[in-house]
Design an enzyme around this catalytic site. Sequence first.
Site, mmCIF file in Angstrom:
data_model
loop_
_atom_site.group_PDB
_atom_site.id
_atom_site.type_symbol
_atom_site.label_atom_id
_atom_site.label_comp_id
_atom_site.label_asym_id
_atom_site.label_seq_id
_atom_site.Cartn_x
_atom_site.Cartn_y
_atom_site.Cartn_z
ATOM 1 N N ASP A 253 0.799 -1.324 -0.170
ATOM 2 C CA ASP A 253 0.074 0.097 0.002
ATOM 3 C C ASP A 253 0.945 1.265 -0.190
ATOM 4 O OD1 ASP A 253 -2.630 1.147 0.302
ATOM 5 O OD2 ASP A 253 -2.256 1.689 2.120
ATOM 6 N N GLU A 300 1.259 -0.379 -5.224
ATOM 7 C CA GLU A 300 -0.110 0.386 -5.161
ATOM 8 C C GLU A 300 0.492 1.623 -5.434
ATOM 9 O OE1 GLU A 300 -1.992 3.320 -4.517
ATOM 10 O OE2 GLU A 300 -1.610 2.876 -2.431
ATOM 11 N N ASP A 353 -11.396 1.155 -1.327
ATOM 12 C CA ASP A 353 -11.661 2.701 -1.241
ATOM 13 C C ASP A 353 -12.462 3.383 -2.120
ATOM 14 O OD1 ASP A 353 -9.958 3.018 1.011
ATOM 15 O OD2 ASP A 353 -8.055 3.518 -0.188
#
Length: 469
Positions: A253, A300, A353
Site C-alpha cells: 500500500d 499500489e 476505497d
Amino acid sequence: MGNLQTIGRAAGILLHPTSLPSGKLDADAYRWVDWLATAGFKVWQMLPLGVPLAGLSPYQCASAFAVNPGLFGGKSPPAPLLQRGEYEHWYENQKHWVEDYALFMVLKQQFNGQEWSAWPEAFRSRTPQTLFAARGEHAEDIAAIIHEQYDCWRQWQALRSYAREHGVYLFGDMPIFVAYDSADVWAHPARFLLDDTGTPTFVTGVPPDYFSETGQRWGNPHYNWEHMQAENFEWWRQRLAYHFEFFDLVRLDHFRGLAASWMIPVSEPTAINGYWQDVAGDAMLASIQAAMGNIPLVAEDLGVITPDVTALRDKYGLPGMSVLQFGFDHFEDNPHKPQNVRDNTVYYTGTHDNDTLQGWFTSLDSGMQQHVMQVLGIHDTSQVTDAMLNTIFGSRALLAIIPLQDLLHLGSEARMNTPGTVEGNWAWRVDWSDIPKTLASQLHETLQGHQRNERELASDTTRHTSRPV
C-alpha cells in the site's frame, strides 16, 4: 510465492475475510475457495490481516506482524499438518517480534487500553527490570498470546494449502506504515522519527487528491530511514518474509512512499501543509532482492505519481495498479484508460476505497454518465456494470481484480470504505444467498472467453477435498 508472470493471465476477486458470510476464516473460507475455483478465478485478494487497534480498520493495527485471531473460527485443524517441533521452529523464527507483541498486548490490557505513550514511565521507556518483572508476572498470558499467533499461522497454512490444491493464489495487502500505538514502535522507537519523549515529530498522509480536498492525515509515525539502513533493513526483510508465508502476492500500500513520503508536522490538523521527503526505498528494495531474489510485491501506485516512483517500480519489475473508475477523464495519457494499461498490471474496477461500480455511476451527473456510456459503447444504464467488467477482463493487464460487490451489481450500501471517514466502514458482509447459483458457471464461461482461465476445472473429488469445518 509467485508474480504475475508465473500466475499467467488471470482474474481474481477482492473479498476481505470479514466480508465472508461468517466474517471468519472458517468453513466459509474453504467454501469460498471452492466457489472461486468453480468460477475460474485464480486469485483471492484480501485486505491486511492485522489486529485492529480501534474499530474495524485493518490499516491501523497493533503490530506489523501479528494476525488478528478474531478472523479465525476456532482451533487449528488437527494433524497431519502438525509436525514434531513445528511450534518450536515457528517460535524460533518469529520471536524477534512475537515476544514484544505478546508483552505489549498484556500491558495494554493492564493499562485499560491506553496508548503506550500514556503508560507509566518505566513501561513507556522499557526499563529492563520493569519489563523483566512484567514478563514473570504475566508469563501465562504472554505464552497464550504467542501460541495464539502460532495457531493463526497453522490455520492459515491449512487454508493456503487447500487454495493451492484448487489452483487459487492468495493475494495479501501490507500497509506501508505502522500505527504509532503498536508493538513495533514501542519496542523499537529508534526505527521511527520520534522526539526524546517518544512523540512523533512528523506524521504520515497524502496531500489533497481525488479522495479529499484537505488530503489525508493518517497520523502514523515516519520511519527513521537512516537507522533502518544501518540495520540493513532487517525489520523490512523480516516483515516481508512473514507476509510471504501467508501470501503468494502482496500489495504494498502507498508504494510511492518508498520514493518520497509526505511529511506532515505533528501540530498540523490536516495534510495540507506538508512536504515530500526522499527516502531510502530503493536501497531497501535492493537489500530485499539480494536476500530473497524474486519479490512478489504489487506496487499500489495510485494517486499523483511522479517519474521517480514509476522508475522505482520498474527497476524491480513490480506490477503496478490501474483502476477503471479513474479512466474516464479527457487526458489521453491517463494510465487508467484501458488502452493505456500495461500488461504487468493489476487492473481493478475499483478498490476497497472506491464506491461500488453501481454506486459510483449513480453518483455521476447526467453528462458524465453519458460520457461513460459512450466510452463503453453502450446505450442503456443497466449495462454499465457488465460493460466495465468485460472491459477489465478483456484488457491486456495480466491480472484483473473485481470486488465481489461489483460482480453482484451492488450499490453504495455495500461500499467497503470511504477514505477520510470513520463511521460505517469495513462492515459489509455477503450472504451465500446473495450469490446466484448460476453465477459461477456464467463467470467461468466469461473468463474462458477472455483467456483468463487457462487451467482445467478441478474434478469433483479434488474440489470437495476434506476440510476443517
